[in-house]
Each structure stands twice: as structure tokens, then as C-alpha cells.
Design a protein around this motif. Structure first.
Motif, PDB file in Angstrom:
ATOM      1  N   MET A 170       0.831  -1.193   0.000  1.00  0.00           N
ATOM      2  CA  MET A 170       0.000   0.000   0.000  1.00  0.00           C
ATOM      3  C   MET A 170       0.873   1.253   0.000  1.00  0.00           C
ATOM      4  SD  MET A 170      -3.190  -0.842  -0.010  1.00  0.00           S
ATOM      5  CE  MET A 170      -4.222  -2.299   0.244  1.00  0.00           C
ATOM      6  N   PRO A 171       0.337   2.379  -0.511  1.00  0.00           N
ATOM      7  CA  PRO A 171       1.101   3.635  -0.478  1.00  0.00           C
ATOM      8  C   PRO A 171       1.412   4.023   0.963  1.00  0.00           C
ATOM      9  CG  PRO A 171      -0.794   3.813  -1.943  1.00  0.00           C
ATOM     10  CD  PRO A 171      -0.948   2.521  -1.212  1.00  0.00           C
ATOM     11  N   PRO A 172       2.559   4.641   1.197  1.00  0.00           N
ATOM     12  CA  PRO A 172       2.893   5.076   2.559  1.00  0.00           C
ATOM     13  C   PRO A 172       1.863   6.070   3.088  1.00  0.00           C
ATOM     14  CG  PRO A 172       4.406   6.045   0.955  1.00  0.00           C
ATOM     15  CD  PRO A 172       3.603   5.018   0.229  1.00  0.00           C
ATOM     16  N   GLY A 173       1.552   5.944   4.367  1.00  0.00           N
ATOM     17  CA  GLY A 173       0.553   6.810   4.990  1.00  0.00           C
ATOM     18  C   GLY A 173      -0.864   6.284   4.889  1.00  0.00           C
ATOM     19  N   THR A 174      -1.066   5.139   4.230  1.00  0.00           N
ATOM     20  CA  THR A 174      -2.409   4.560   4.142  1.00  0.00           C
ATOM     21  C   THR A 174      -2.857   4.100   5.525  1.00  0.00           C
ATOM     22  OG1 THR A 174      -2.019   3.781   1.880  1.00  0.00           O
ATOM     23  CG2 THR A 174      -3.826   2.746   3.098  1.00  0.00           C
ATOM     24  N   PRO A 175      -4.066   4.520   5.966  1.00  0.00           N
ATOM     25  CA  PRO A 175      -4.553   4.054   7.278  1.00  0.00           C
ATOM     26  C   PRO A 175      -4.801   2.540   7.269  1.00  0.00           C
ATOM     27  CG  PRO A 175      -5.772   5.992   6.549  1.00  0.00           C
ATOM     28  CD  PRO A 175      -4.970   5.510   5.366  1.00  0.00           C
ATOM     29  N   LEU A 176      -4.188   1.840   8.209  1.00  0.00           N
ATOM     30  CA  LEU A 176      -4.378   0.401   8.304  1.00  0.00           C
ATOM     31  C   LEU A 176      -5.835   0.056   8.606  1.00  0.00           C
ATOM     32  CD1 LEU A 176      -3.271  -2.473   8.353  1.00  0.00           C
ATOM     33  CD2 LEU A 176      -2.595  -2.118  10.735  1.00  0.00           C
ATOM     34  N   ASP A 177      -6.515   0.926   9.354  1.00  0.00           N
ATOM     35  CA  ASP A 177      -7.922   0.668   9.681  1.00  0.00           C
ATOM     36  C   ASP A 177      -8.777   0.621   8.420  1.00  0.00           C
ATOM     37  OD1 ASP A 177      -7.369   0.667  12.445  1.00  0.00           O
ATOM     38  OD2 ASP A 177      -7.464   2.851  12.501  1.00  0.00           O
ATOM     39  N   MET A 178      -8.452   1.468   7.428  1.00  0.00           N
ATOM     40  CA  MET A 178      -9.195   1.468   6.170  1.00  0.00           C
ATOM     41  C   MET A 178      -8.951   0.167   5.410  1.00  0.00           C
ATOM     42  SD  MET A 178      -9.003   4.256   3.067  1.00  0.00           S
ATOM     43  CE  MET A 178      -7.360   3.693   2.555  1.00  0.00           C
ATOM     44  N   VAL A 179      -7.724  -0.313   5.469  1.00  0.00           N
ATOM     45  CA  VAL A 179      -7.398  -1.577   4.793  1.00  0.00           C
ATOM     46  C   VAL A 179      -8.184  -2.726   5.434  1.00  0.00           C
ATOM     47  CG1 VAL A 179      -5.556  -3.215   4.261  1.00  0.00           C
ATOM     48  CG2 VAL A 179      -5.111  -0.750   4.158  1.00  0.00           C
ATOM     49  N   LEU A 180      -8.223  -2.756   6.769  1.00  0.00           N
ATOM     50  CA  LEU A 180      -8.938  -3.832   7.462  1.00  0.00           C
ATOM     51  C   LEU A 180     -10.429  -3.757   7.182  1.00  0.00           C
ATOM     52  CD1 LEU A 180      -7.096  -3.718  10.915  1.00  0.00           C
ATOM     53  CD2 LEU A 180      -6.812  -5.430   9.112  1.00  0.00           C
ATOM     54  N   ALA A 181     -10.991  -2.535   7.179  1.00  0.00           N
ATOM     55  CA  ALA A 181     -12.429  -2.374   6.937  1.00  0.00           C
ATOM     56  C   ALA A 181     -12.813  -2.832   5.539  1.00  0.00           C
ATOM     57  CB  ALA A 181     -12.830  -0.920   7.154  1.00  0.00           C
ATOM     58  N   GLY A 182     -11.918  -2.623   4.573  1.00  0.00           N
ATOM     59  CA  GLY A 182     -12.236  -3.000   3.194  1.00  0.00           C
ATOM     60  C   GLY A 182     -11.823  -4.396   2.828  1.00  0.00           C
ATOM     61  N   SER A 183     -11.266  -5.139   3.781  1.00  0.00           N
ATOM     62  CA  SER A 183     -10.763  -6.480   3.466  1.00  0.00           C
ATOM     63  C   SER A 183     -11.845  -7.555   3.490  1.00  0.00           C
ATOM     64  CB  SER A 183      -9.675  -6.858   4.476  1.00  0.00           C
ATOM     65  OG  SER A 183     -10.251  -7.002   5.781  1.00  0.00           O
ATOM     66  N   GLY A 184     -13.032  -7.208   3.963  1.00  0.00           N
ATOM     67  CA  GLY A 184     -14.096  -8.205   4.082  1.00  0.00           C
ATOM     68  C   GLY A 184     -14.079  -8.961   5.389  1.00  0.00           C
ATOM     69  N   LEU A 185     -13.141  -8.654   6.284  1.00  0.00           N
ATOM     70  CA  LEU A 185     -13.086  -9.337   7.587  1.00  0.00           C
ATOM     71  C   LEU A 185     -14.400  -9.215   8.336  1.00  0.00           C
ATOM     72  CD1 LEU A 185      -9.592  -8.413   9.092  1.00  0.00           C
ATOM     73  CD2 LEU A 185     -10.451 -10.721   8.665  1.00  0.00           C
ATOM     74  N   PHE A 186     -14.963  -7.980   8.341  1.00  0.00           N
ATOM     75  CA  PHE A 186     -16.163  -7.698   9.118  1.00  0.00           C
ATOM     76  C   PHE A 186     -17.435  -7.774   8.271  1.00  0.00           C
ATOM     77  CE2 PHE A 186     -12.585  -5.557  11.113  1.00  0.00           C
ATOM     78  CZ  PHE A 186     -12.728  -5.908  12.442  1.00  0.00           C
ATOM     79  N   ASP A 187     -17.308  -8.087   7.011  1.00  0.00           N
ATOM     80  CA  ASP A 187     -18.461  -8.136   6.111  1.00  0.00           C
ATOM     81  C   ASP A 187     -18.382  -9.406   5.276  1.00  0.00           C
ATOM     82  OD1 ASP A 187     -20.676  -7.608   4.603  1.00  0.00           O
ATOM     83  OD2 ASP A 187     -19.717  -6.051   3.364  1.00  0.00           O
ATOM     84  N   GLY A 188     -18.895 -10.488   5.848  1.00  0.00           N
ATOM     85  CA  GLY A 188     -18.878 -11.776   5.172  1.00  0.00           C
ATOM     86  C   GLY A 188     -17.693 -12.639   5.532  1.00  0.00           C
ATOM     87  N   GLY A 189     -16.696 -12.058   6.177  1.00  0.00           N
ATOM     88  CA  GLY A 189     -15.508 -12.807   6.555  1.00  0.00           C
ATOM     89  C   GLY A 189     -15.616 -13.416   7.945  1.00  0.00           C
ATOM     90  N   PRO A 190     -14.482 -13.817   8.513  1.00  0.00           N
ATOM     91  CA  PRO A 190     -14.503 -14.525   9.800  1.00  0.00           C
ATOM     92  C   PRO A 190     -14.997 -13.691  10.978  1.00  0.00           C
ATOM     93  CG  PRO A 190     -12.247 -14.047   9.115  1.00  0.00           C
ATOM     94  CD  PRO A 190     -13.124 -13.728   7.953  1.00  0.00           C
ATOM     95  N   LEU A 191     -14.971 -12.342  10.838  1.00  0.00           N
ATOM     96  CA  LEU A 191     -15.419 -11.487  11.943  1.00  0.00           C
ATOM     97  C   LEU A 191     -16.784 -10.880  11.668  1.00  0.00           C
ATOM     98  CD1 LEU A 191     -12.069  -9.718  12.900  1.00  0.00           C
ATOM     99  CD2 LEU A 191     -12.960 -11.944  13.586  1.00  0.00           C
TER     100      LEU A 191
END
Length: 321
Positions: A170-191
Motif C-alpha cells: 500500500m502507499p505510505p501513509g495509508t490508514p491500516l484501519d481502512m485496509v482492514l475495513a475494506g478487506s471483508g473481515l467484518f463483512d462476510g468474513g470470519p469477523l
């Protein structure tokens, strides 16, 4: 408040009763900055026992009783999840192995399960072996409870910004929280919020006690209690989402013994003094004592006062430390 309510009715040789009580139960709460929050910061086990009983007394020296034990239970668990332990999607690494520090809170788990019920049995007897000496014993069976509930996951912001050349590409300075939110972890994923279930074995109990009159006014009591905690070997959390792995919380509890000593002094027909000592072994071995179920050997002292202002009314007050 723990319910301890008993009603009984006795005929000449038969007696009937029902009790509602809580032999096992736990509520623990810890501050959110406590290091053990990844095990639990808020947990509870509630198991209410309802026991209808019938007793028979063939003579003045012996009686026996028994009945069903009906249990209603619920459990709750609150804890945080550690990002350092989370696998990075598409890689063989965890976030901890790519530089995320341990104990980085990124999600909150709330698990509530209720509606569990089970049925067991209870059997006891009393025998008056002498005018000054009585003995009694009771056995209660193990009871299994199956819990069905819901696991809810909520993202917690870490505030972490990805550095240049980060392993996620990811580009430097990218918020990790945004990456986690868009990864599907909390939407259809294990969480994802989903049904979950577990089961617990409420242990069996065996108690034997004696009562001896040292004098007409001084009574002595002794109880021994065995509890079959070895049935509490692990807690298995099953989730319905196939991407959420089953979790096994090892407990490895051991059977315990406890003793109780008591003294009762009848100062007058209207005033009684009581005192006692209780010791209980710890059920959990040292290696499985966690914030979820803190456990240790216990020593307690008790005091009590009984008042009988009239033949039709009694008031008893007790304190345990």
C-alpha cells in the motif's frame, strides 16, 4: 443478587419441597487497559437450579429424599482481539510478523448465549444415630448445558499508518484501519456477526455432614464437599461462518474438596449465635488460570445471628468474608 428460595410442606411421613438456587455462577469485569483483555474483560456464567423434591421419613431416626434438578443457564463473554495474531490475507504471515506490535486492539467480540437447559437428579438422606449426633449426605448429578447465541464483532481503530515499503504493498501513509475495513473481515468474513454455540458440563457434587451436640446449648457442625470439576476440561466455541475457526479454550480443571466447620450457641430461646470456617481447593491448575475464570483456593469466615421473637417467626442474618 443470587436467588436462594426454598418452599416446603410436610405431612406425617411425607414432605414436598421446591428450591431455586445457584451452586455455580461467576461474573468478572476488568478495565479495558488490562493486559488480559484479549482473554476477557467482561464475562459471566449464570446457572439457576430449580429442584422439586419429595422426602420420606419411615421413622424418627431416618429420612430419605430425592428429585429432579432443572437448570436454566446463560453465558456472556466480552474481549478484544489482537491484530498481531491475525493472519495477513494471502500470505503465510501474521500481522505481528510484518511489524504490528503485540497487543494491538483492532476488534471487540461480544458473545451472548442463553436458553440452555438441562435436567439432572438429586438424592439425599439424614440419620439420627444418637440423641446428640446426626449425619446426612447428598449427591447431585452432572448436568450438561448446550448454549446457542450470537457472536458480534466490531472494529476498533488502531490509528496505524502504513510505512513506506510496507509488506501490504500500500502507499505510505495509508490508514491500516481502512485496509482492514475494506478487506471483508467484518463483512462476510470470519469477523462477521454470526450465530455461535458452546456447551458446558455443570459438575456433580457429593456432600456429607455431621451435627453433634456438645451440650444442650452448643452445637458443632462439619461438612465435607467433593465437586467433580474435572468435567470442565475445555470450552469449545463453534461459529457458523465456515471462515471463522473453531476456538478451544483449555481449562483442565481438577476435582476439588472443601470443608466447613460451624459452631452454634443457643444463648436463650430467642437468641442464637453462630460462627464458622470454610476452605475450598482451587479447581484450576496454575497454567490455566486466566482473566476469563480467575480461580484460587479460598478461606472464608462466617458469622450469624438468629432471633426468635415468637414461636411463629424467626429471623436469621449471616455474613461471610
Amino acid at each position: 443478587p443470587l436467588p436462594h428460595i426454598y418452599l416446603n410442606y410436610g405431612a406425617e411421613k411425607l414432605a414436598f419441597g421446591v428450591g431455586m438456587y445457584v451452586p455455580y455462577g461467576l461474573k468478572t469485569q476488568w478495565p479495558l487497559d488490562f493486559e488480559g483483555r484479549f482473554y476477557s474483560y467482561d464475562s459471566g456464567l449464570h446457572a439457576v437450579y430449580i429442584q422439586p423434591t419429595v422426602a420420606y421419613k419411615p421413622n424418627e431416626k431416618f429420612s430419605i429424599g430425592g428429585g429432579l434438578v432443572i437448570v436454566q443457564g446463560s453465558v456472556e463473554l466480552r474481549r478484544h482481539l489482537d491484530l498481531a495474531e491475525l493472519p495477513v490475507t494471502g500470505t503465510p504471515f501474521t500481522f505481528g510478523q510484518i511489524g504490528i506490535p503485540p497487543m494491538t486492539d483492532f476488534a471487540d467480540l461480544e458473545l451472548d448465549a442463553d436458553g440452555a437447559s438441562g435436567v439432572g437428579a438429586n438424592l439425599g438422606f439424614q440419620a439420627k444415630l444418637h440423641e446428640r449426633f446426626s449425619i446426612g449426605a447428598r449427591y447431585m448429578t452432572e448436568i450438561k448445558l448446550d448454549f446457542d447465541g450470537e457472536a458480534r464483532f466490531e472494529q476498533i481503530e488502531t490509528g496505524i499508518l502504513l510505512p513506506p515499503g510496507n509488506p501490504l504493498g500500500m502507499p505510505p501513509g495509508t490508514p491500516l484501519d481502512m485496509v482492514l475495513a475494506g478487506s471483508g473481515l467484518f463483512d462476510g468474513g470470519p469477523l462477521t456477526t454470526q450465530p455461535a454455540n458452546t456447551s458446558l458440563d455443570m459438575p456433580a457434587q457429593f456432600v456429607v455432614g455431621i451435627h453433634a451436640l456438645a451440650t444442650e446449648k452448643l452445637g458443632l457442625f462439619f461438612d465435607y464437599q467433593w465437586t467433580g470439576w474435572s468435567t470442565f476440561d475445555e470450552i469449545v466455541l463453534d461459529f457458523t461462518n465456515p471462515t471463522t475457526p473453531q476456538e478451544i479454550i483449555v481449562q483442565n480443571y481438577e476435582n476439588t474438596s472443601g470443608v466447613r466447620f460451624g459452631v452454634e450457641y443457643e444463648a436463650s430461646d430467642k437468641f442464637v449465635l453462630q460462627g464458622g470456617y470454610i476452605y475450598n481447593q482451587a479447581a484450576a491448575p496454575d497454567e490455566t488460570v486466566t482473566p476469563l475464570l480467575p480461580e484460587a483456593s479460598r478461606n472464608n469466615l462466617t458469622l450469624g445471628v438468629g432471633l426468635r421473637p415468637s414461636p411463629a417467626f424467626e429471623l436469621w442474618v449471616s455474613y461471610q468474608r
